[in-house]
Design a protein around this motif. Structure first.
Motif, mmCIF file in Angstrom:
data_model
loop_
_atom_site.group_PDB
_atom_site.id
_atom_site.type_symbol
_atom_site.label_atom_id
_atom_site.label_comp_id
_atom_site.label_asym_id
_atom_site.label_seq_id
_atom_site.Cartn_x
_atom_site.Cartn_y
_atom_site.Cartn_z
ATOM 1 N N ALA A 142 -1.805 -13.203 11.999
ATOM 2 C CA ALA A 142 -0.515 -12.572 11.721
ATOM 3 C C ALA A 142 0.492 -13.603 11.208
ATOM 4 O O ALA A 142 1.255 -13.335 10.274
ATOM 5 C CB ALA A 142 0.017 -11.901 12.989
ATOM 6 N N LYS A 145 -0.529 -14.634 7.629
ATOM 7 C CA LYS A 145 -0.241 -13.599 6.629
ATOM 8 C C LYS A 145 1.222 -13.624 6.209
ATOM 9 O O LYS A 145 1.561 -13.404 5.042
ATOM 10 C CB LYS A 145 -0.634 -12.220 7.164
ATOM 11 C CG LYS A 145 -2.131 -11.943 7.126
ATOM 12 C CD LYS A 145 -2.457 -10.541 7.566
ATOM 13 C CE LYS A 145 -3.956 -10.284 7.476
ATOM 14 N NZ LYS A 145 -4.450 -10.334 6.085
ATOM 15 N N LEU A 146 2.107 -13.893 7.155
ATOM 16 C CA LEU A 146 3.527 -14.005 6.818
ATOM 17 C C LEU A 146 3.797 -15.289 6.042
ATOM 18 O O LEU A 146 4.582 -15.301 5.096
ATOM 19 C CB LEU A 146 4.374 -13.974 8.089
ATOM 20 C CG LEU A 146 4.381 -12.665 8.866
ATOM 21 C CD1 LEU A 146 5.230 -12.794 10.126
ATOM 22 C CD2 LEU A 146 4.889 -11.515 8.011
ATOM 23 N N ASP A 152 7.606 -12.722 -0.185
ATOM 24 C CA ASP A 152 7.412 -11.290 0.041
ATOM 25 C C ASP A 152 6.459 -11.116 1.222
ATOM 26 O O ASP A 152 5.265 -10.826 1.044
ATOM 27 C CB ASP A 152 6.836 -10.628 -1.220
ATOM 28 C CG ASP A 152 6.706 -9.119 -1.075
ATOM 29 O OD1 ASP A 152 7.438 -8.549 -0.233
ATOM 30 O OD2 ASP A 152 5.878 -8.521 -1.794
ATOM 31 N N PRO A 153 6.954 -11.276 2.455
ATOM 32 C CA PRO A 153 6.093 -11.262 3.647
ATOM 33 C C PRO A 153 5.293 -9.973 3.792
ATOM 34 O O PRO A 153 5.808 -8.874 3.550
ATOM 35 C CB PRO A 153 7.100 -11.412 4.801
ATOM 36 C CG PRO A 153 8.314 -12.022 4.184
ATOM 37 C CD PRO A 153 8.367 -11.490 2.785
ATOM 38 N N ASP A 154 4.046 -10.116 4.184
ATOM 39 C CA ASP A 154 3.153 -8.972 4.391
ATOM 40 C C ASP A 154 3.290 -8.507 5.845
ATOM 41 O O ASP A 154 2.446 -8.796 6.692
ATOM 42 C CB ASP A 154 1.709 -9.389 4.075
ATOM 43 C CG ASP A 154 0.725 -8.240 4.225
ATOM 44 O OD1 ASP A 154 1.167 -7.099 4.399
ATOM 45 O OD2 ASP A 154 -0.498 -8.505 4.193
ATOM 46 N N TRP A 155 4.349 -7.755 6.120
ATOM 47 C CA TRP A 155 4.614 -7.323 7.489
ATOM 48 C C TRP A 155 3.548 -6.356 7.993
ATOM 49 O O TRP A 155 3.137 -6.433 9.156
ATOM 50 C CB TRP A 155 5.993 -6.662 7.568
ATOM 51 C CG TRP A 155 7.124 -7.595 7.276
ATOM 52 C CD1 TRP A 155 7.874 -7.671 6.141
ATOM 53 C CD2 TRP A 155 7.622 -8.628 8.144
ATOM 54 N NE1 TRP A 155 8.814 -8.679 6.232
ATOM 55 C CE2 TRP A 155 8.681 -9.278 7.456
ATOM 56 C CE3 TRP A 155 7.284 -9.062 9.414
ATOM 57 C CZ2 TRP A 155 9.397 -10.337 8.009
ATOM 58 C CZ3 TRP A 155 7.996 -10.121 9.982
ATOM 59 C CH2 TRP A 155 9.026 -10.737 9.278
ATOM 60 N N THR A 156 3.087 -5.463 7.139
ATOM 61 C CA THR A 156 2.080 -4.489 7.553
ATOM 62 C C THR A 156 0.761 -5.162 7.904
ATOM 63 O O THR A 156 0.159 -4.894 8.951
ATOM 64 C CB THR A 156 1.832 -3.455 6.428
ATOM 65 O OG1 THR A 156 3.066 -2.800 6.107
ATOM 66 C CG2 THR A 156 0.807 -2.430 6.860
ATOM 67 N N SER A 158 0.334 -8.247 8.712
ATOM 68 C CA SER A 158 0.557 -9.105 9.878
ATOM 69 C C SER A 158 0.487 -8.290 11.166
ATOM 70 O O SER A 158 -0.154 -8.707 12.143
ATOM 71 C CB SER A 158 1.914 -9.800 9.758
ATOM 72 O OG SER A 158 2.157 -10.612 10.882
ATOM 73 N N TRP A 159 1.135 -7.139 11.176
ATOM 74 C CA TRP A 159 1.123 -6.289 12.375
ATOM 75 C C TRP A 159 -0.286 -5.775 12.669
ATOM 76 O O TRP A 159 -0.709 -5.706 13.816
ATOM 77 C CB TRP A 159 2.087 -5.124 12.196
ATOM 78 C CG TRP A 159 2.095 -4.170 13.346
ATOM 79 C CD1 TRP A 159 1.573 -2.916 13.388
ATOM 80 C CD2 TRP A 159 2.631 -4.415 14.665
ATOM 81 N NE1 TRP A 159 1.753 -2.351 14.615
ATOM 82 C CE2 TRP A 159 2.396 -3.245 15.427
ATOM 83 C CE3 TRP A 159 3.277 -5.486 15.243
ATOM 84 C CZ2 TRP A 159 2.797 -3.136 16.757
ATOM 85 C CZ3 TRP A 159 3.678 -5.374 16.578
ATOM 86 C CH2 TRP A 159 3.437 -4.219 17.317
#
Length: 260
Positions: A142, A145-146, A152-156, A158-159
Motif C-alpha cells: 500500500a 503504490k502511493l 497521482d496517488p493510487d488510493w484505490t 493502495s486500499w
C-alpha cells in the motif's frame, strides 16, 4: 525562476523538512513514554521495552559514520543507564553511544555529520518497512503504490492491497510488538544528535540547491528527479506517520499503567 523555487521547496520538504518534523514530534512523544516508564518501573524499563530501537539507533549512527569515513573511537549498541549518587561520580544515563571523530577540512566528512545525526530516523524507518514487507505485505504494498505515483496517488490500489494481503493474527501481533520495541527506543534523537546534524546542514542545503538548479535546467531529467524525491518523501512520511500513531497510543497506555 518560479519553477526552480517550487522544485527547491519540494526537495527541501521531502528530504529534510518532513523527516525533521516527524523526528521532533516522535522524540517528544517517546521521551514522554520513557519518562512515564522510568517513573513507574525504574530506569531499566525503558531499555527493556525499547531495546531493539536503541540497537538500530546506534547501529544507524555507526553505519553512516563508517560510510563517511569518520574515525570510530568507541561503540556501545546497548547499555543500562545508572546514577552515581553514592560515590559522587557523574551520572551515566546513555542507553548506547557511538563516539567518532572527523577531519574539519573534509567537505565529505562534514556533510556526513548531518547523515550520521539523523541516521536513526531512516534506519528505524527502513527496519519498519522491512518488517511490514515480511509480516504484513499488504501494508508495504500500500505504501509503495502511493509512493510509485506521487503526482497521482493510487488510493484505490493502495486500499485494496492494505485490506486483502495480510498474514495471520500472530504476524500482526508480532509486527505490533516489534514496532513498539523500535519506536520507543529508536526515534528519540538526543541533543548530541541534533548538534551533530547541524554541523553538516549548511553544506547539505547548498548541495541540494545546486542539484535542484541542475535538474531544473536540464528539463528532460526534471520529472525523473522530482518523482524520485517525492516518492522517497511519501514513503518516509507514511512509515513515520504509522510510527507516530503507534508512539502516541503507547504513550497513552503507559500513562494508564499502575505504579509499581
Amino acid at each position: 525562476m518560479a519553477q526552480f523555487i517550487e522544485n527547491l521547496l519540494i526537495v527541501l520538504l521531502s528530504l529534510l523538512g518532513l523527516p525533521a518534523l516527524f523526528a521532533w514530534i516522535l522524540t517528544l512523544v517517546n521521551r514522554q513514554s520513557k519518562a512515564s516508564l522510568v517513573d513507574r518501573y525504574g530506569m531499566n524499563s525503558q531499555v527493556y521495552l525499547g531495546c531493539l530501537g536503541i540497537i538500530i539507533h546506534e547501529l544507524s549512527h555507526l553505519i553512516m559514520a563508517v560510510i563517511f569515513h569518520h574515525s570510530i573511537q568507541s561503540v556501545r549498541l546497548l547499555k543500562l543507564p545508572h546514577l552515581n549518587q553514592a560515590n559522587g561520580a557523574d551520572d551515566d544515563l546513555a542507553l548506547g553511544y557511538v563516539n567518532h571523530n572527523w577531519r574539519q577540512a573534509s567537505v565529505y566528512q562534514n556533510v556526513g555529520n548531518l547523515f550520521i545525526g539523523v541516521a536513526p530516523i531512516f534506519g528505524c524507518t527502513a527496519s519498519l518497512l522491512g518488517l511490514d514487507a515480511l509480516l504484513y505485505p499488504g501494508l508495504a504494498q500500500a505504501i509503495f503504490k502511493l509512493a510509485d505515483h506521487p503526482f497521482d496517488p493510487d488510493w484505490t490500489g493502495s486500499w485494496t492491497a492494505l485490506t486483502t494481503n495480510f498474514g495471520g493474527w500472530w504476524q500482526l501481533l508480532l509486527l505490533l510488538l516489534l514496532t513498539i520495541l523500535i519506536v520507543l527506543g529508536g526515534f528519540d534523537l538526543s541533543p548530541a544528535d541534533y548538534q551533530n546534524s547541524s554541523l553538516g546542514l549548511t553544506t547539505m542545503l547548498i548541495l541540494l540547491t545546486a542539484m535542484t538548479v541542475i535538474f531544473t535546467i536540464f528539463k528532460p531529467y526534471t520529472v525523473v528527479f522530482m518523482k524520485a524525491v517525492m516518492s522517497f518523501g511519501v514513503t518516509v512520511a507514511m512509515i513515520l506517520t504509522y510510527s507516530l500513531v503507534v508512539s502516541v497510543i503507547l504513550m497513552l497506555v503507559i500513562k494508564l499503567l499502575p505504579q509499581r
